[in-house]
Design an enzyme around this catalytic site. Sequence first.
Site, PDB file in Angstrom:
ATOM      1  N   TYR A 126     -16.125  18.366  50.531  1.00  0.00           N
ATOM      2  CA  TYR A 126     -17.188  19.281  50.931  1.00  0.00           C
ATOM      3  C   TYR A 126     -17.545  20.097  49.698  1.00  0.00           C
ATOM      4  CZ  TYR A 126     -19.511  23.161  53.386  1.00  0.00           C
ATOM      5  OH  TYR A 126     -20.411  24.116  53.793  1.00  0.00           O
ATOM      6  N   ASP A 165     -20.091  15.790  52.292  1.00  0.00           N
ATOM      7  CA  ASP A 165     -21.293  16.588  52.085  1.00  0.00           C
ATOM      8  C   ASP A 165     -21.314  17.005  50.623  1.00  0.00           C
ATOM      9  OD1 ASP A 165     -23.282  18.475  51.955  1.00  0.00           O
ATOM     10  OD2 ASP A 165     -22.502  19.746  53.555  1.00  0.00           O
ATOM     11  N   ASN A 167     -23.931  18.282  49.124  1.00  0.00           N
ATOM     12  CA  ASN A 167     -24.820  19.432  48.978  1.00  0.00           C
ATOM     13  C   ASN A 167     -25.853  19.251  47.862  1.00  0.00           C
ATOM     14  OD1 ASN A 167     -24.887  21.717  50.741  1.00  0.00           O
ATOM     15  ND2 ASN A 167     -22.702  22.023  50.331  1.00  0.00           N
ATOM     16  N   ASP A 261     -25.743  20.358  62.516  1.00  0.00           N
ATOM     17  CA  ASP A 261     -26.997  20.247  61.770  1.00  0.00           C
ATOM     18  C   ASP A 261     -26.973  19.057  60.819  1.00  0.00           C
ATOM     19  OD1 ASP A 261     -25.057  21.518  60.255  1.00  0.00           O
ATOM     20  OD2 ASP A 261     -26.403  23.028  59.410  1.00  0.00           O
TER      21      ASP A 261
END
Length: 270
Positions: A126, A165, A167, A261
């Site tokens: 993450y 993720d 990002n 989300d």
Amino acid sequence: MARGALFHIVGNPRVRQNPAVKLISWNVNGLRAVLRKNFLEYLEEEAPDILCLQETKAGPDDVEQLWPASYTTYWNTAEKKGYSGTAIFTKTRPLELKQGIGHGEHDREGRVLTAEYPDYFLVNVYVPNSKRDLSRLPYRQKWDRVFLAYLKKLEAKKPVICCGDLNVAHREVDLANPKANVGNHGFTPQERAGFDAMVNSGFIDTFREFEQGGGHYSWWSPMSGARSRNIGWRIDYFLISGSLRPRLKRAFIRPDVMGSDHCPVGIDLG
């Protein structure tokens, strides 16, 4: 540990056959929240061999839940309660499990879990968000460099699968409104360069091996009905070492899976 479950012998007992494996990655944006929605139903229906979760915001002691007996769970929680965190649910126990990347500065937020299997390392990550005001962008750039060095160190021993993720939307095709987001967090030149460095070092963006077009996203803003209009970003990935490319059979996104989300993304290895 039943390592033999990872392969079967045909003919010559010295020849190991690669197993078929389905791997899923999902930023659940709070495991306790998604448990109240559809998590267990999704897990049963998808039935991955390995499930990697990000942004769990919880550890095993925070979740009053009996997991399916077929999975062993591993966790890396942040020092800050209810923040960040990663977990791996796996049907086959890894040879070894490591929390973090060995750098104190980067290991306080529970962002990385590495599971070693006979044929590869699986790294669940993450990646830190640069924040809307980009106040964390310098830290993010440092993270990108240190994390890539960590992956390459692992890769010197055996192939690597990195998922999670990240990002960042890598290219313009990876978000619905690239022109309006140039320079915004998640689409800065610096963050995109960090992803470039991973690709240039030999890691493969698995989804783009099968699909070059736009409109395929893994995260949508919870505001303005963005998801229903598919105004999203592809920021969740599976990256693999080039040597694993012959085993890659499929890469996919599950935009119809709700609860967060983000939506799950996955690959099948043969």
